[in-house]
Every structure is written in structure tokens, then in C-alpha cells.
Scaffold this motif. Structure first.
Motif, short mmCIF file in Angstrom:
data_model
loop_
_atom_site.label_atom_id
_atom_site.label_comp_id
_atom_site.label_asym_id
_atom_site.label_seq_id
_atom_site.Cartn_x
_atom_site.Cartn_y
_atom_site.Cartn_z
N SER A 46 85.56 2.30 16.53
CA SER A 46 85.26 3.40 17.45
C SER A 46 85.57 4.76 16.83
N ASP A 47 86.71 4.86 16.17
CA ASP A 47 87.18 6.17 15.71
C ASP A 47 87.22 6.32 14.19
N THR A 79 81.95 3.29 25.45
CA THR A 79 83.27 3.13 26.05
C THR A 79 83.77 1.72 25.81
N GLU A 115 91.49 1.41 19.57
CA GLU A 115 91.42 2.84 19.84
C GLU A 115 89.99 3.22 20.21
N ASN A 116 89.85 4.15 21.15
CA ASN A 116 88.51 4.61 21.54
C ASN A 116 88.65 5.91 22.32
N ARG A 117 88.40 7.03 21.66
CA ARG A 117 88.56 8.34 22.30
C ARG A 117 87.56 8.56 23.42
N ASP A 169 86.96 6.68 25.92
CA ASP A 169 87.49 6.25 27.22
C ASP A 169 88.08 7.41 28.00
N SER A 170 88.80 8.28 27.30
CA SER A 170 89.40 9.43 27.98
C SER A 170 88.33 10.35 28.55
N SER A 217 94.42 5.65 28.74
CA SER A 217 93.40 6.64 28.38
C SER A 217 93.20 7.72 29.42
N ASP A 259 95.99 18.04 29.60
CA ASP A 259 94.75 17.97 28.83
C ASP A 259 93.67 18.86 29.47
#
Length: 421
Positions: free
Chosen positions: A304-305, A348, A362-364, A366-367, A415, A421
Motif C-alpha cells: 500500500s505505502d 482501502t 499499513e495503508n494511509r 484508510d485514514s 486509522s 489531524d
């Protein structure tokens, strides 16, 4: 196993992506179409809006006649002087796949003038991770950024939809499964033609990561996230309805749908309407989406990243187009080659579990999904029936499908954007 988006428009004859029955590899004579497909409808001139949905970030396009760009970098140099050059290899972390099925596929692709496939001198090889046994693709020599890692001709791509029946939306996995079974798996002539590839596909006994539609009702309920539960039940109902209407065993169609969902790539294309082709004043472009199976390339795993490669199309304006893997950053010898799966590489964890049967570490993305919220989401970590700590405790003792159920729950709970943020 198992890819900022750019789209490109290029002319490409549809012969390049439809499964054709080869007589001899890359001979000068024409290829004969597999009998169960309409030969007249498949000879349409296409303009591709190339966008990978199955396993590439952006389906980049280039021409073999494009000028080479020279890049200058201070990589490996220290400020005010020179540092030692970084090693171009990493410790070997895999064992080579020497199974007869994989070797047969490599030999088949080499007959079709594929490049970079299959061994120490080729540039890539298929292997198994020493720690977890997962099959993937590994570099057998170093690659620079933008260098082509391996490539296969478009003639060996297997289409899962006829453009006449394609729509603007991505294909329903159940419909793709029906075509896969009819056109390839259960078609004697096609099965013989493509056996070198079909024999490398996962089975229920090997390389199979069940998606949630294979879970029990209790396990599906434990997923809890409304978006997931709804999509799982929708897919199960689609497969059930099609299996009944086509008199195909549910289990057979369900597994074929998993193959389509987890192994195929999707592209968008522009197709001239054949009904008005003779009148140039009335030609109109129709955007449609089709799915393809790409032998060997579909063994690349996801990141993912930290993906180091991307799916890339070479010479789409020619009959002899190529599907390739291109280094998105320097790749060291011995390093696993990875690409980001999904639409523009922005899937996602929910979609990755639904379509491929795994939850990434890890998967940015999702946030971003949780920050946007909306229908199908749980708005905050407090909206779940359990705490993160409770799920982590259960995960340490989980087995079977509950491992991914709890992985998804904990992944999503970690996430949620913080108030800062």
C-alpha cells in the motif's frame, strides 16, 4: 498474488487484448480467434484510457520510440564529498519456485518473446517468502527507477469481457467468473491453449486467501463495519443468483469470482460504435471498462505505502503492445517486487480484504476514508462494539478467517484521524 493517477489516450487494436489461439509463437501469419468468442465484434479499433484497477497505481503509457531522459542525481553522495555506493543487493529472503507449472508458464511466455521473466539471468523470478511461504516476484538483478523490469506481449493477455457487452462500470466479479469458466476453464480448446497459465492459478488448496464471501455468517457479522458487511452479502447474493440462473454449482462460480476479483486487471477504453462506423460524421466514442488476466504479472504482491513498481503499457498504438512492470524506484537484487493494487493504487483495507482476501499492515488510505466518513462507515472508534485493546487480545489467539476479521477491525480502529489531524 498480487496495483497521483495519470490517464493516457492511445490507439490500440482490440486483437491485442483478446485471448487468441496461437498456432506458433509470434509468427507472421494471423492468429485464429478462439471459437467461442465473436470474431466480428472483437475486431474493433479502440482508444484506451489506460487505468489499472486490479493491480497498478497508474497504468502509465510509453512508446518504444520515445526519447530517453537522462536524470542526474546526487544519490549516494554526501554533502561536500562522496560516500560509499550503497549495495545494489539485499540478503536473499525467498526460495525460488521451481514447480513444473511455473516453469511451463515461463517457457510459454518466452516462446512469445516475453522479456525479464523466469530466472537469475532474466531479471525476475517467482519465489516463496522464507518467513511466511507467500508466493511473489523477486528481482534477480538491480533496476534503476523507470527501468522496465519485465514485460509480456498483449497477445497473451486473456480478456474477461467482450467490448460489446462492457459497460462504463467495472465488471461484476460474478459475471467475470461466468465468462472465465465458459471461455477458458471449461472450454476444451481454450483450456488446452492456455493450460500453461491456467495451471499456475490458485486453487482452494494452494495460494488461496479467502475473501469475506467465503466466511461463515457469524464471521461476517463480526466484521461489523457496515460497508464491508453490505458488500459481502451483496456479492454472495449476486453469485447465488447467477449460479441458479446458469445452472452452475455455487462453489465453482464463487471460486471463479474470487479468481477474477483477485487476479485480473481492469482498464478503461474508448470504443467506436460499430453501428455508425461507416458514417464518419456519426462516430461516437463510448467509454467502457474491461478486465484482463495477465500471466506472470499477476504473481506480484501488493504494497500500500512502499510499492517499488507499477504496471506500464508500452506501444499501445501498435498491434504488438506490451504489458510491463516498471520500477517506480530503485530496486535491489534479491528484493521483492511489489505494486499497489486497485484503482489508481488507492485501495482501502476494506477493498483489499473484499477483493484479494488480505489486510495490509499499513495503508494511509484508510485514514482518508474514515476522515471522510459517510454511509457505511463507523464514524468514530467509540462506535464499535469492542475496544482496540479487546480486539488486539483476541487477535493474538485467533485462527482461520477470524485472523483477518480482527486484523481489519484493529487496522481501522488505529486509522481514525486524531483531533489534531
Amino acid at each position: 498474488q498480487h496495483h497521483t493517477s495519470r490517464t493516457s489516450k492511445s490507439k490500440w487494436h482490440y486483437r491485442s487484448i483478446v485471448a487468441w489461439q496461437p498456432h506458433t509463437p509470434k509468427s507472421n501469419h494471423k492468429l485464429a480467434p478462439i471459437s467461442m468468442m465473436s470474431t466480428s465484434s472483437l475486431l474493433l479499433s479502440l482508444v484506451l484510457l489506460v487505468q489499472s484497477i486490479a493491480i497498478a497505481s497508474s497504468f502509465a503509457v510509453s512508446s518504444s520510440s520515445s526519447p530517453k531522459r537522462k536524470t542526474v542525481s546526487n544519490q549516494g553522495k554526501a554533502a561536500g564529498g562522496f560516500a560509499k555506493k550503497a549495495p545494489d543487493s539485499v540478503p536473499i529472503s525467498h526460495t525460488r519456485d521451481e514447480s513444473p507449472s511455473t516453469q511451463n508458464l515461463i517457457n510459454f511466455l518466452l516462446q512469445w518473446k516475453s522479456e525479464g521473466v523466469g530466472g537469475p539471468d532474466a531479471g525476475t523470478e517467482v519465489g516463496f517468502d522464507i518467513d511466511n511461504g507467500v508466493r511473489g516476484m523477486y528481482a534477480t538483478k538491480p533496476f534503476k527507477k523507470n527501468e522496465i523490469v519485465c514485460k509480456i506481449p498483449s497477445d497473451v493477455a486473456l480478456a474477461l469481457v467482450d467490448p460489446n457487452s462492457a459497460t462504463e462500470e467495472s465488471m461484476n466479479p460474478a459475471d467475470g467468473a461466468l465468462n472465465f469458466l465458459r471461455w477458458y476453464q471449461n472450454n476444451e480448446q481454450a483450456r488446452q491453449t492456455w493450460s500453461a497459465y491456467l495451471d499456475t492459478l490458485p486453487t482452494r488448496e494452494a495460494h488461496f486467501d479467502p475473501s469475506p464471501d467465503f466466511y461463515s455468517d457469524a464471521e461476517i457479522e463480526q466484521l461489523e463495519f457496515p460497508m464491508v458487511v453490505e458488500k459481502v452479502n451483496e456479492r454472495k447474493n449476486e453469485i447465488l443468483a447467477l449460479s441458479e440462473s446458469e445452472s452452475i454449482p455455487f462453489d465453482e462460480l464463487q471460486f471463479a469470482a474470487w479468481l477474477v476479483s483477485s487476479r485480473s486487471f481492469a482498464i478503461k477504453m474508448m470504443v467506436d460504435d460499430p453501428l455508425v462506423r461507416e458514417d464518419v460524421r456519426k462516430i461516437k466514442a463510448l467509454e467502457k471498462s474491461i478486465r484482463l488476466l495477465l500471466p506472470y504479472l499477476d504473481m506480484i504482491n501488493h504494497s500500500s505505502d512502499k510499492a517499488n513498481a507499477e504496471l506500464h503499457l508500452i506501444d499501445p498504438e501498435k498491434d504488438e503492445a506490451w504489458f510491463s512492470i516498471r520500477a517506480a524506484r530503485p530496486i535491489k537484487k534479491g528484493q521483492e517486487i511489489t505494486i499497489p493494487y486497485g484503482a489508481a493504487g488507492l485501495e482501502t483495507s476494506v477493498s483489499l480484504l473484499m477483493n484479494y482476501g488480505f489486510v495490509p499492515d499499513e495503508n494511509r488510505i484508510d485514514s482518508m476514508m474514515l476522515g471522510n466518513g459517510g454511509e457505511g462507515c463507523i464514524e468514530s472508534v467509540d462506535g464499535w462494539s469492542t475496544t482496540l485493546e479487546e480486539d488486539e487480545a483476541q487477535l493474538s489467539q485467533a485462527s482461520g478467517n477470524m485472523i483477518n476479521v480482527l486484523k481489519l477491525r484493529t487496522k481501522l480502529k488505529r486509522s481514525y484521524p486524531s483531533e489534531s489531524d
